[in-house]
Design an enzyme around this catalytic site. Sequence first.
Site, mmCIF file in Angstrom:
data_model
loop_
_atom_site.group_PDB
_atom_site.id
_atom_site.type_symbol
_atom_site.label_atom_id
_atom_site.label_comp_id
_atom_site.label_asym_id
_atom_site.label_seq_id
_atom_site.Cartn_x
_atom_site.Cartn_y
_atom_site.Cartn_z
ATOM 1 C CG ASP A 90 -2.167 0.861 1.036
ATOM 2 O OD1 ASP A 90 -3.269 0.286 0.931
ATOM 3 O OD2 ASP A 90 -2.032 2.107 0.961
ATOM 4 C CD GLU A 147 -13.903 -9.804 -1.883
ATOM 5 O OE1 GLU A 147 -12.745 -10.218 -1.894
ATOM 6 O OE2 GLU A 147 -14.866 -10.510 -1.519
ATOM 7 C CG ASN A 167 -22.485 -3.671 -4.974
ATOM 8 O OD1 ASN A 167 -22.700 -4.705 -4.332
ATOM 9 N ND2 ASN A 167 -21.347 -3.018 -4.873
ATOM 10 C CG LEU A 207 -36.932 -7.681 1.515
ATOM 11 C CD1 LEU A 207 -37.986 -8.782 1.522
ATOM 12 C CD2 LEU A 207 -37.262 -6.654 0.419
ATOM 13 N N GLY A 217 -35.022 1.757 6.611
ATOM 14 C CA GLY A 217 -34.246 2.526 7.582
ATOM 15 C C GLY A 217 -33.979 3.922 7.097
ATOM 16 C CB CYS A 226 -19.670 -0.499 -2.276
ATOM 17 S SG CYS A 226 -17.895 -0.741 -2.050
ATOM 18 C CE LYS A 251 -16.653 2.509 -4.924
ATOM 19 N NZ LYS A 251 -16.759 1.498 -5.952
ATOM 20 C CE LYS A 273 -22.614 -4.114 7.087
ATOM 21 N NZ LYS A 273 -22.397 -5.088 5.999
HETATM 22 P P1 NAD Z 1 -9.926 1.201 0.727
HETATM 23 O O1 NAD Z 1 -9.951 2.671 0.552
HETATM 24 O O2 NAD Z 1 -10.213 0.610 2.067
HETATM 25 O O3 NAD Z 1 -8.496 0.644 0.275
HETATM 26 C C1 NAD Z 1 -7.843 1.048 -0.892
HETATM 27 C C2 NAD Z 1 -6.361 1.129 -0.565
HETATM 28 O O4 NAD Z 1 -5.614 1.331 -1.773
HETATM 29 C C3 NAD Z 1 -5.982 2.289 0.368
HETATM 30 O O5 NAD Z 1 -5.359 1.793 1.523
HETATM 31 C C4 NAD Z 1 -5.025 3.153 -0.486
HETATM 32 O O6 NAD Z 1 -3.994 3.754 0.268
HETATM 33 C C5 NAD Z 1 -4.481 2.126 -1.441
HETATM 34 N N1 NAD Z 1 -3.903 2.668 -2.665
HETATM 35 C C6 NAD Z 1 -4.367 3.670 -3.456
HETATM 36 N N2 NAD Z 1 -3.541 3.853 -4.498
HETATM 37 C C7 NAD Z 1 -2.534 2.955 -4.364
HETATM 38 C C8 NAD Z 1 -1.380 2.634 -5.133
HETATM 39 N N3 NAD Z 1 -1.092 3.286 -6.265
HETATM 40 N N4 NAD Z 1 -0.562 1.649 -4.709
HETATM 41 C C9 NAD Z 1 -0.851 0.993 -3.555
HETATM 42 N N5 NAD Z 1 -1.919 1.232 -2.791
HETATM 43 C C10 NAD Z 1 -2.760 2.214 -3.198
HETATM 44 O O7 NAD Z 1 -10.916 0.614 -0.371
HETATM 45 P P2 NAD Z 1 -11.790 -0.723 -0.310
HETATM 46 O O8 NAD Z 1 -12.994 -0.498 0.510
HETATM 47 O O9 NAD Z 1 -10.895 -1.871 -0.002
HETATM 48 O O10 NAD Z 1 -12.248 -0.798 -1.829
HETATM 49 C C11 NAD Z 1 -11.340 -1.071 -2.865
HETATM 50 C C12 NAD Z 1 -12.098 -1.445 -4.109
HETATM 51 O O11 NAD Z 1 -12.859 -2.626 -3.855
HETATM 52 C C13 NAD Z 1 -13.113 -0.424 -4.614
HETATM 53 O O12 NAD Z 1 -13.166 -0.493 -6.022
HETATM 54 C C14 NAD Z 1 -14.420 -0.903 -4.024
HETATM 55 O O13 NAD Z 1 -15.532 -0.505 -4.779
HETATM 56 C C15 NAD Z 1 -14.245 -2.402 -4.102
HETATM 57 N N6 NAD Z 1 -15.023 -3.174 -3.118
HETATM 58 C C16 NAD Z 1 -15.105 -2.753 -1.828
HETATM 59 C C17 NAD Z 1 -15.807 -3.524 -0.890
HETATM 60 C C18 NAD Z 1 -15.973 -3.078 0.529
HETATM 61 O O14 NAD Z 1 -16.820 -3.636 1.229
HETATM 62 N N7 NAD Z 1 -15.229 -2.125 1.033
HETATM 63 C C19 NAD Z 1 -16.387 -4.733 -1.296
HETATM 64 C C20 NAD Z 1 -16.256 -5.134 -2.631
HETATM 65 C C21 NAD Z 1 -15.559 -4.342 -3.537
HETATM 66 C C1 UGA Z 2 -22.185 -4.257 -0.059
HETATM 67 C C2 UGA Z 2 -22.627 -5.621 -0.613
HETATM 68 O O1 UGA Z 2 -23.494 -6.251 0.341
HETATM 69 C C3 UGA Z 2 -21.420 -6.522 -0.889
HETATM 70 O O2 UGA Z 2 -21.863 -7.733 -1.493
HETATM 71 C C4 UGA Z 2 -20.472 -5.793 -1.837
HETATM 72 O O3 UGA Z 2 -19.312 -6.573 -2.060
HETATM 73 C C5 UGA Z 2 -20.081 -4.477 -1.216
HETATM 74 O O4 UGA Z 2 -21.261 -3.677 -0.972
HETATM 75 C C6 UGA Z 2 -19.188 -3.683 -2.095
HETATM 76 O O5 UGA Z 2 -19.194 -3.810 -3.288
HETATM 77 O O6 UGA Z 2 -18.479 -2.886 -1.495
HETATM 78 P P1 UGA Z 2 -21.515 -3.328 2.333
HETATM 79 O O7 UGA Z 2 -21.645 -1.988 1.708
HETATM 80 O O8 UGA Z 2 -20.306 -3.618 3.125
HETATM 81 O O9 UGA Z 2 -21.581 -4.475 1.198
HETATM 82 O O10 UGA Z 2 -22.738 -3.570 3.308
HETATM 83 P P2 UGA Z 2 -24.265 -4.034 3.142
HETATM 84 O O11 UGA Z 2 -24.547 -4.997 4.210
HETATM 85 O O12 UGA Z 2 -24.592 -4.432 1.766
HETATM 86 O O13 UGA Z 2 -25.051 -2.697 3.493
HETATM 87 C C7 UGA Z 2 -25.006 -1.568 2.644
HETATM 88 C C8 UGA Z 2 -25.935 -0.506 3.171
HETATM 89 O O14 UGA Z 2 -27.299 -0.900 2.981
HETATM 90 C C9 UGA Z 2 -25.779 -0.232 4.667
HETATM 91 O O15 UGA Z 2 -25.861 1.139 4.896
HETATM 92 C C10 UGA Z 2 -26.964 -0.946 5.279
HETATM 93 O O16 UGA Z 2 -27.382 -0.370 6.488
HETATM 94 C C11 UGA Z 2 -28.004 -0.778 4.207
HETATM 95 N N1 UGA Z 2 -29.061 -1.816 4.251
HETATM 96 C C12 UGA Z 2 -28.767 -3.103 3.957
HETATM 97 C C13 UGA Z 2 -30.359 -1.445 4.565
HETATM 98 O O17 UGA Z 2 -30.651 -0.250 4.827
HETATM 99 N N2 UGA Z 2 -31.335 -2.407 4.573
HETATM 100 C C14 UGA Z 2 -31.070 -3.707 4.297
HETATM 101 O O18 UGA Z 2 -32.015 -4.525 4.332
HETATM 102 C C15 UGA Z 2 -29.771 -4.063 3.994
#
Ligand code: NAD
Ligand code: UGA
Length: 430
Positions: free
Chosen positions: A30, A149, A207, A249, A252, A259, A262, A320
């Site tokens: 990172d 993911e 999503n 379902l 809230g 995610c 966005k 959450k």
């Molecule tokens: P995050 O912000 O927690 O982590 C991203 C990391 O990448 C940061 O620590 C940042 O410093 C690092 N970074 C940025 N530029 C870099 C570079 N050039 N080299 C090395 N490190 C670098 O983000 P996240 O929540 O893990 O999400 C990452 C991606 O995964 C996004 O596209 C998001 O949409 C997707 N995603 C997130 C979730 C989730 O629940 N958070 C779930 C599924 C998919």
């Molecule tokens: C969500 C998806 O559930 C993951 O499958 C996906 O990988 C991820 O986004 C991603 O791409 O980042 P996350 O955002 O961590 O995961 O959490 P969720 O449990 O999905 O909740 C998302 C939001 O919806 C929260 O604010 C939650 O409070 C809200 N929610 C969820 C509701 O208001 N009602 C529900 O019934 C369920």
Amino acid sequence: MQVAVIGTGYVGLVTGACLAHLGHQVACHDVDERRLRPLRDGKAPFHEPGLDAIVAATVQAGRLRPEPELAAAVQDADVVFIAVGTPPKEDGSADLRYVEGVARDVSTLLPTGAILVTRSTVPPGTGDTLQGLLGAAGRDDVAVVSAPEFLAEGTAVRDFLEPERLLFGGPADAAAKVASLFDGLPESAPRLLTDRRTSELAKYAANTFLAARVSLINELANLCDAVGADVSMLSRAVGLDSRVGPKFLRPGIGYGGSCFPKDVQAVVALAKANGVELPVAAAAHATNEAQWRRIADRAGALLGGDVAGKRIAVLGIAFKPDTDDIREAPGLRLMAHLAGAGAMVRAHDPLARLPDQPDLAGVAQAASAEEAIQGADLVVLVTEWATYRDDLDWTAAAGAASTPLLLDARNALDHDALRAAGWTVKGVGL
Ligand code: NAD
Ligand code: UGA
């Protein structure tokens, strides 16, 4: 296999640590040293249930290695995962500069025949762009595979280790090799191998479906309020239809997190750029934007139409429960709005901290839920942490509040028990 993960956030670290848990040799890189430093002590840099234990065990076993140097992280890698952020641009579309930056940076560093995987959520065609960047650098030996993911925060480790499906898109040999990294996971999870663009778009589609469900149940909850129906029973009645299913379902304050907001906007922007309309997805977003305002209006109405000078306790800051993540947390917008209207807001969360931002300057962080509630004219439950339901002494809290008036914006508490404890309780769509 030798694996490198670039970006050690929620996705990168869970992917890296869990692949190390499955027996692979993983380097996590990172640019932000704060994301790597705790790993050396066997700790995750953020709260995610179960992650500390896996990080500690895999670091101790020498299979998970925090690596501040990009070149050292990727030099022996068979597979390199890109797991950096893809934040929204002004127009809602995904900003791919970090993803493309990593592809450019590693293009001169990857060993011959390595595979580059997009784990970040990226729009269809991104893999082609990366393949083009690699080609321009003379690296046609490197294949690009999409392996999105699907973890949710708070259950990320379980979601990784017990997935409902695994999705891989790209050239067949390379996709199969990436899929083989996950061989240790339960065979019950279907492994879907497809073309790269379908894999990339399927992540957004998943999503968008989930976000649209949340918005639809929020709309129906608002209708329940208007016509005198009960959304919790309505959710049950609808969700017991196996074609609908019971999850997502819960009405809230609207969905938050890094995610759903966005990705729904990104898919709408993607469609627009391609001359296609996605009115359902656009409406999911619009409904979500309105939902926290409805809660704010509700709070105002409960306080006689004016929140100025009123003390409001907000329980929950994170978007959450079971995470300290506050990205796009709807409660923050609610609090900024209430404080802006002159309310004295005190917020509590078991883990999350209020961010340092000007519109929240007037909001105080309470050390405990009890402290937040002390002297309050209204309590608003924003995040459904189990501790608010299971551990808080609501009878004592009723005595400590100025007025025992509660807006349960998640329908998460036992309203009958609260009424017996002296509270006037309102929910969403009840
Ligand atoms: P995050 O912000 O927690 O982590 C991203 C990391 O990448 C940061 O620590 C940042 O410093 C690092 N970074 C940025 N530029 C870099 C570079 N050039 N080299 C090395 N490190 C670098 O983000 P996240 O929540 O893990 O999400 C990452 C991606 O995964 C996004 O596209 C998001 O949409 C997707 N995603 C997130 C979730 C989730 O629940 N958070 C779930 C599924 C998919
Ligand atoms: C969500 C998806 O559930 C993951 O499958 C996906 O990988 C991820 O986004 C991603 O791409 O980042 P996350 O955002 O961590 O995961 O959490 P969720 O449990 O999905 O909740 C998302 C939001 O919806 C929260 O604010 C939650 O409070 C809200 N929610 C969820 C509701 O208001 N009602 C529900 O019934 C369920």
